[in-house]
Design a protein around this motif. Structure first.
Motif, short mmCIF file in Angstrom:
data_model
loop_
_atom_site.label_atom_id
_atom_site.label_comp_id
_atom_site.label_asym_id
_atom_site.label_seq_id
_atom_site.Cartn_x
_atom_site.Cartn_y
_atom_site.Cartn_z
N VAL A 12 -1.95 -2.32 0.20
CA VAL A 12 -0.35 -2.85 -0.10
C VAL A 12 0.08 -3.55 0.94
O VAL A 12 1.31 -4.09 0.99
N ASN A 13 -0.75 -3.74 2.12
CA ASN A 13 -0.03 -4.79 3.39
C ASN A 13 -0.99 -5.93 3.47
O ASN A 13 -0.93 -6.55 4.56
N ALA A 14 -1.82 -6.23 2.50
CA ALA A 14 -2.50 -7.47 2.53
C ALA A 14 -1.82 -8.84 2.68
O ALA A 14 -1.13 -8.94 1.64
N LYS A 15 -1.75 -9.66 3.50
CA LYS A 15 -0.98 -10.85 3.63
C LYS A 15 -1.60 -11.89 2.85
O LYS A 15 -2.70 -12.15 3.44
N ASP A 16 -0.74 -12.72 2.59
CA ASP A 16 -1.38 -14.02 1.86
C ASP A 16 -1.02 -15.20 3.02
O ASP A 16 -0.70 -14.84 4.07
N ASN A 17 -1.26 -16.52 2.85
CA ASN A 17 -1.08 -17.43 3.65
C ASN A 17 0.20 -17.90 3.88
O ASN A 17 0.39 -18.68 4.85
N ILE A 18 1.40 -17.29 3.18
CA ILE A 18 2.62 -17.53 3.61
C ILE A 18 3.27 -16.01 4.17
O ILE A 18 4.38 -15.80 4.32
N ARG A 19 2.45 -15.25 4.42
CA ARG A 19 2.90 -14.00 5.07
C ARG A 19 3.58 -12.79 4.04
O ARG A 19 4.05 -11.92 4.60
N ASP A 20 3.26 -13.22 2.92
CA ASP A 20 3.68 -12.05 1.87
C ASP A 20 2.62 -10.96 1.79
O ASP A 20 1.37 -11.38 1.99
N THR A 21 3.23 -10.03 1.31
CA THR A 21 2.17 -8.81 1.07
C THR A 21 2.82 -8.10 -0.36
O THR A 21 4.13 -8.34 -0.63
N PRO A 22 2.00 -7.27 -0.81
CA PRO A 22 2.64 -6.53 -2.03
C PRO A 22 3.71 -5.85 -1.60
O PRO A 22 4.79 -5.77 -2.45
N PHE A 23 3.82 -5.24 -0.64
CA PHE A 23 5.02 -4.52 -0.32
C PHE A 23 6.37 -5.41 -0.03
O PHE A 23 7.39 -5.21 -0.41
N LEU A 24 6.09 -6.40 0.94
CA LEU A 24 7.17 -7.32 1.13
C LEU A 24 7.58 -7.89 -0.13
O LEU A 24 8.78 -8.16 0.01
N TYR A 25 6.85 -8.44 -0.80
CA TYR A 25 7.27 -9.25 -2.22
C TYR A 25 7.90 -8.23 -3.01
O TYR A 25 9.12 -8.51 -3.55
N ALA A 26 7.41 -7.06 -3.21
CA ALA A 26 8.17 -5.97 -4.23
C ALA A 26 9.66 -5.73 -3.76
O ALA A 26 10.55 -5.74 -4.42
N GLY A 27 9.81 -5.66 -2.10
CA GLY A 27 11.08 -5.33 -1.52
C GLY A 27 11.99 -6.74 -1.59
O GLY A 27 13.18 -6.53 -2.14
N ALA A 28 11.50 -7.91 -1.62
CA ALA A 28 12.23 -8.84 -1.60
C ALA A 28 12.54 -9.34 -3.04
O ALA A 28 13.74 -9.94 -3.19
N GLU A 29 11.99 -8.94 -4.01
CA GLU A 29 12.18 -9.56 -5.46
C GLU A 29 12.63 -8.36 -6.21
O GLU A 29 12.75 -8.50 -7.64
N GLY A 30 12.80 -7.26 -5.81
CA GLY A 30 13.36 -6.18 -6.46
C GLY A 30 12.31 -5.49 -7.61
O GLY A 30 12.83 -5.23 -8.60
N ARG A 31 11.04 -5.73 -7.19
CA ARG A 31 9.94 -5.02 -8.09
C ARG A 31 9.91 -3.42 -7.81
O ARG A 31 9.01 -2.93 -7.27
N ASN A 32 10.86 -3.02 -8.36
CA ASN A 32 11.15 -1.37 -7.96
C ASN A 32 10.17 -0.39 -8.31
O ASN A 32 9.85 0.28 -7.58
N ASP A 33 9.59 -0.61 -9.50
CA ASP A 33 8.49 0.29 -10.19
C ASP A 33 7.37 0.24 -9.34
O ASP A 33 6.84 1.06 -8.75
N ILE A 34 7.17 -1.09 -8.82
CA ILE A 34 5.77 -1.26 -8.24
C ILE A 34 6.08 -0.82 -6.58
O ILE A 34 5.15 -0.22 -5.90
N LEU A 35 7.44 -1.16 -6.13
CA LEU A 35 7.81 -0.58 -4.64
C LEU A 35 7.43 0.78 -4.49
O LEU A 35 7.08 1.30 -3.60
N LYS A 36 8.05 1.56 -5.71
CA LYS A 36 7.94 3.06 -5.69
C LYS A 36 6.63 3.56 -5.34
O LYS A 36 6.00 4.55 -4.67
N MET A 37 5.57 2.88 -6.40
CA MET A 37 4.22 3.31 -6.22
C MET A 37 3.50 2.74 -4.84
O MET A 37 2.56 3.49 -4.35
N ILE A 38 3.88 1.77 -4.30
CA ILE A 38 3.41 1.13 -2.84
C ILE A 38 3.87 2.07 -1.97
O ILE A 38 3.16 3.02 -1.22
#
Length: 224
Positions: free
Chosen positions: A88-114
Motif C-alpha cells: 500500500v506504500n509502493a511509490k511510483d515515479n512521481i512519489r504517489d502511493t496507493p495510500f497517498l493517492y486514495a487520500g488525495a483524491e477521496g477514494r474513501n472505500d479503498i482508503l479504508k481498506m488500505i
C-alpha cells in the motif's frame, strides 16, 4: 455425475495453465495484471493472482496494479490486490502511493481498506512533501479528512511550500460550505494556527480573503 462436469473442469484447468504460462513468460503476467487492474476486470485479476502474477509489478511509470486500481477507483479490484498482499506504500515515479493517492483524491472505500491493513505509512509524503491529509484538505474531501483524523496522522505537518492542511484549506479553498466543514474538522481535531513561510497564519489568510465563517471557526479554536 453430470457429463459436462469433466469437460468444465478440464476447461478451468487449461485456462489456469495458460495463464500460468503467460505469467512465467517474459513478465507477460505482470503486464496482464497491470492492464486488468487498470480496466477494473475483477475476474481477470482474480485469475492472474491465482496463477502467480506478481502483485506488485510495475508499469513504465512505476505504478503498481493497486495504484492503477486506486486511480480508477476500482474498489473490488483493489480489495483483491490488498488481500493478496499488495504494497500500500509502493511509490511510483512521481512519489504517489496507493495510500497517498486514495487520500488525495477521496477514494474513501479503498482508503479504508488500505488503513485496515495496519501497514500504512502515515508519515509518507508526496512530491510536494505533504502527507495524505494536506491534499485531502486542499481538494475538498471532508469525508476523507474524517477518515484520516481517526488515525495518528500528523495534523500539523508542514509541506515543502510551508503549508499545513489548515493553510491549504484556506488558501486553496473557496471559503464555501465544504471548506468551512473541512476547517471545522481540522480545528476541532486540534490543528494549530501555524503561519506560512511569509508569517501569515490561516486566520490572517481567511480574513484577507473575506472568508468570515472560516475566520470565525479558526478564531474560536485559539487559546483564550
Amino acid at each position: 455425475m453430470n457429463r459436462f462436469f469433466p469437460r468444465l473442469l478440464l476447461s478451468i484447468v487449461m485456462t489456469v495453465l495458460l495463464i500460468g504460462s503467460a505469467v512465467a513468460e517474459n513478465g507477460t503476467g505482470e503486464t496482464m495484471l497491470l492492464q486488468a487492474a487498470s480496466a477494473g476486470d475483477v475476474a481477470k485479476v482474480r485469475e492472474l493472482l491465482a496463477a502467480g502474477a506478481p502483485v506488485d509489478g510495475r508499469d513504465d511509470a512505476k505504478r503498481t496494479p493497486l495504484l492503477l486500481a486506486t486511480r480508477a477507483n476500482h474498489v473490488e479490484v483493489a480489495k483483491l490486490l490488498i488481500d493478496a498482499g499488495a504494497d500500500v506504500n509502493a511509490k511510483d515515479n512521481i512519489r504517489d502511493t496507493p495510500f497517498l493517492y486514495a487520500g488525495a483524491e477521496g477514494r474513501n472505500d479503498i482508503l479504508k481498506m488500505i488503513l485496515a491493513t495496519g501497514k500504512t505509512n502515515l508519515k509518507d509524503t508526496n512530491r510536494y512533501g505533504g502527507t495524505a491529509l494536506i491534499p485531502a484538505a486542499d481538494k475538498g474531501h471532508p469525508d476523507t479528512i474524517r477518515i484520516l483524523l481517526e488515525t495518528d496522522i500528523d495534523i500539523d505537518h508542514v509541506n515543502n511550500l510551508g503549508w499545513t492542511a489548515l493553510l491549504e484549506a484556506v488558501i486553496l479553498g473557496d471559503g464555501g460550505p465544504v471548506y468551512q466543514e473541512i476547517v471545522g474538522l481540522l480545528v476541532d481535531a486540534g490543528a494549530k494556527n501555524i503561519a506560512d513561510n511569509d508569517g501569515i497564519t490561516p486566520l490572517d489568510h481567511a480574513r484577507q480573503r473575506g472568508f468570515a465563517e472560516i475566520a470565525r471557526r479558526i478564531e474560536a479554536s485559539l487559546p483564550k
